[in-house]
Write a protein that holds these residues in place. Structure first.
Motif, mmCIF file in Angstrom:
data_model
loop_
_atom_site.group_PDB
_atom_site.id
_atom_site.type_symbol
_atom_site.label_atom_id
_atom_site.label_comp_id
_atom_site.label_asym_id
_atom_site.label_seq_id
_atom_site.Cartn_x
_atom_site.Cartn_y
_atom_site.Cartn_z
ATOM 1 N N ARG A 178 27.342 31.934 29.504
ATOM 2 C CA ARG A 178 27.984 30.795 30.168
ATOM 3 C C ARG A 178 29.502 30.840 29.985
ATOM 4 N N ALA A 179 29.940 31.168 28.771
ATOM 5 C CA ALA A 179 31.387 31.234 28.509
ATOM 6 C C ALA A 179 32.046 32.323 29.351
ATOM 7 N N LEU A 180 31.399 33.464 29.454
ATOM 8 C CA LEU A 180 31.966 34.567 30.228
ATOM 9 C C LEU A 180 31.955 34.269 31.721
ATOM 10 N N ARG A 181 30.939 33.565 32.168
ATOM 11 C CA ARG A 181 30.909 33.199 33.585
ATOM 12 C C ARG A 181 32.069 32.266 33.916
ATOM 13 N N LEU A 182 32.348 31.317 33.042
ATOM 14 C CA LEU A 182 33.484 30.417 33.255
ATOM 15 C C LEU A 182 34.796 31.204 33.338
ATOM 16 N N LEU A 183 34.967 32.153 32.430
ATOM 17 C CA LEU A 183 36.183 32.963 32.448
ATOM 18 C C LEU A 183 36.255 33.827 33.701
ATOM 19 N N ALA A 184 35.145 34.461 34.046
ATOM 20 C CA ALA A 184 35.133 35.351 35.212
ATOM 21 C C ALA A 184 35.470 34.608 36.496
ATOM 22 N N ASP A 185 35.102 33.313 36.549
ATOM 23 C CA ASP A 185 35.379 32.505 37.744
ATOM 24 C C ASP A 185 36.773 31.898 37.733
ATOM 25 N N ASP A 186 37.491 32.044 36.616
ATOM 26 C CA ASP A 186 38.823 31.447 36.503
ATOM 27 C C ASP A 186 39.820 32.184 37.390
ATOM 28 N N GLN A 187 40.806 31.445 37.854
ATOM 29 C CA GLN A 187 41.824 31.998 38.741
ATOM 30 C C GLN A 187 42.566 33.168 38.105
ATOM 31 N N ALA A 188 42.653 33.164 36.772
ATOM 32 C CA ALA A 188 43.382 34.226 36.080
ATOM 33 C C ALA A 188 42.768 35.602 36.302
ATOM 34 N N PHE A 189 41.477 35.642 36.657
ATOM 35 C CA PHE A 189 40.793 36.916 36.814
ATOM 36 C C PHE A 189 40.357 37.175 38.254
ATOM 37 N N VAL A 190 41.012 36.510 39.175
ATOM 38 C CA VAL A 190 40.753 36.749 40.594
ATOM 39 C C VAL A 190 41.597 37.941 41.054
ATOM 40 N N GLU A 191 40.944 38.870 41.687
ATOM 41 C CA GLU A 191 41.655 40.049 42.193
ATOM 42 C C GLU A 191 42.603 39.656 43.321
ATOM 43 N N THR A 192 43.824 40.181 43.276
ATOM 44 C CA THR A 192 44.823 39.957 44.317
ATOM 45 C C THR A 192 45.313 41.307 44.829
ATOM 46 N N ALA A 193 46.106 41.265 45.875
ATOM 47 C CA ALA A 193 46.665 42.507 46.410
ATOM 48 C C ALA A 193 47.503 43.211 45.345
ATOM 49 N N GLU A 194 48.207 42.417 44.542
ATOM 50 C CA GLU A 194 49.059 42.997 43.502
ATOM 51 C C GLU A 194 48.237 43.658 42.403
ATOM 52 N N THR A 195 47.189 42.969 41.927
ATOM 53 C CA THR A 195 46.380 43.557 40.858
ATOM 54 C C THR A 195 45.552 44.733 41.376
ATOM 55 N N ARG A 196 45.147 44.661 42.649
ATOM 56 C CA ARG A 196 44.441 45.793 43.254
ATOM 57 C C ARG A 196 45.351 47.004 43.300
ATOM 58 N N GLY A 197 46.624 46.762 43.627
ATOM 59 C CA GLY A 197 47.599 47.845 43.662
ATOM 60 C C GLY A 197 47.837 48.438 42.284
ATOM 61 N N SER A 198 47.856 47.581 41.268
ATOM 62 C CA SER A 198 48.034 48.055 39.892
ATOM 63 C C SER A 198 46.914 48.994 39.481
ATOM 64 N N LEU A 199 45.684 48.632 39.852
ATOM 65 C CA LEU A 199 44.535 49.473 39.536
ATOM 66 C C LEU A 199 44.599 50.783 40.320
ATOM 67 N N ALA A 200 44.960 50.715 41.582
ATOM 68 C CA ALA A 200 45.056 51.921 42.404
ATOM 69 C C ALA A 200 46.118 52.872 41.868
ATOM 70 N N ASP A 201 47.250 52.321 41.420
ATOM 71 C CA ASP A 201 48.310 53.152 40.857
ATOM 72 C C ASP A 201 47.837 53.873 39.599
ATOM 73 N N LYS A 202 47.118 53.151 38.748
ATOM 74 C CA LYS A 202 46.621 53.757 37.509
ATOM 75 C C LYS A 202 45.626 54.871 37.820
ATOM 76 N N LEU A 203 44.767 54.647 38.802
ATOM 77 C CA LEU A 203 43.816 55.681 39.197
ATOM 78 C C LEU A 203 44.549 56.903 39.740
ATOM 79 N N THR A 204 45.563 56.692 40.551
ATOM 80 C CA THR A 204 46.336 57.807 41.091
ATOM 81 C C THR A 204 46.989 58.612 39.980
ATOM 82 N N GLU A 205 47.555 57.913 38.993
ATOM 83 C CA GLU A 205 48.205 58.605 37.874
ATOM 84 C C GLU A 205 47.220 59.509 37.131
#
Length: 274
Positions: A178-205
């Motif tokens: 239950r605690a993890l579900r609350l965190l996972a649904d929090d705005q802080a962990f919502v994927e955005t274009a910026e965070t998606r780009g951060s992950l893509a950059d790390k994968l490219t590296e």
């Protein structure tokens, strides 16, 4: 898309938490068999060899057949590709360390005192041999410590590596879910274009590092550093000759996700053979 990275510690009930959370959020849990199979295929070795190496019980021949640096690079690429696909829980494999700079990835450590872990494993294995179980837990911990520290240079027990540390001796599995579900649904962990780009950059590296290292393409490069942003890659370091710098740039342009490359490699023949 949701991405959760968890530790994989024997006897802590982390597997139960991952399963409950996956059912609750409709996520896929990555099991070690899948990762080991893909890593073995990439490295051209037996799946059992990779398993034994990562679990800390490889034979001398198996240890000899594993290129640790290559395994760390392939592991990183595998984890990052899984994270990029999204809607997943990645247990173990150093995912919490590797993904610590990607804002939308929720990083969790599930732990418990040794006595609790012993009881859990004794029940699971149907044995009353506490000494045997303790040795197995300690062996598992040592293997995971070696993998994460050796591959990614971090202390897996450091609390600052995680958003949340859960002690399953004190907190029931259902409450952890239950605690993890609350965190996972929090705005802080919502994927955005910026965070998606951060992950893509790390994968490219990591793809670039792996590609340059394969086939000894990086043999003529020293102190190599790779950075990527929006598909644009910058290589810095020292090349033993100008042809090495040119070849490196040509090679990097073939890597998936790379749009262009800039080489800032200093040519220094004095590094040849070092």
């Amino acid at each position: 898309m949701t991405v959760i990275a968890m530790t994989r510690e024997m006897g802590t009930l982390g597997k139960d938490i991952a399963a409950g959370l996956a059912d609750s959020l409709g996520l896929r849990v990555v099991h070690h068999e899948l990762v080991e199979h893909d890593l073995a295929s990439r490295m051209g070795v037996q799946e059992s060899t990779v398993h034994h190496y990562l679990e800390g019980n490889a034979s001398l021949l198996e240890r000899w057949s594993i290129d640790r640096r290559k395994l760390s690079r392939y592991t990183a690429v595998e984890i990052l590709e899984l994270a990029q696909a999204g809607n997943i829980i990645i247990r173990g494999w150093g995912a919490t360390a590797l993904l610590r700079d990607v804002p939308h990835v929720l990083r969790v450590r599930v732990c418990a005192p040794m006595a609790f872990r012993e009881r859990t494993m004794m029940k699971r294995l149907g044995t009353d041999d506490r000494g045997m179980v303790r040795r197995e837990v300690e062996r598992s911990d040592a293997a995971h410590e070696q993998t994460i520290s050796g591959f990614f240079g971090v202390d897996w027990t450091a609390p600052e590596l995680y958003h949340l540390v859960l002690n399953t001796q004190s907190i029931p599995v259902e409450t952890c879910v239950r605690a993890l579900r609350l965190l996972a649904d929090d705005q802080a962990f919502v994927e955005t274009a910026e965070t998606r780009g951060s992950l893509a950059d790390k994968l490219t590296e990591w793809r670039v590092r792996s590609t340059l290292a394969d086939g000894n393409r990086s043999a003529a490069l020293n102190h190599l550093d790779v950075s990527a942003r929006d598909g644009y890659v910058i290589l810095t370091g020292i090349a033993t000759h100008s042809q090495a710098a040119t070849l490196a740039a040509q090679t990097v342009r073939t890597v998936p996700g790379v749009r262009d490359v800039e080489t800032r490699l200093v040519v220094s023949p004095s590094f040849s053979g070092m």
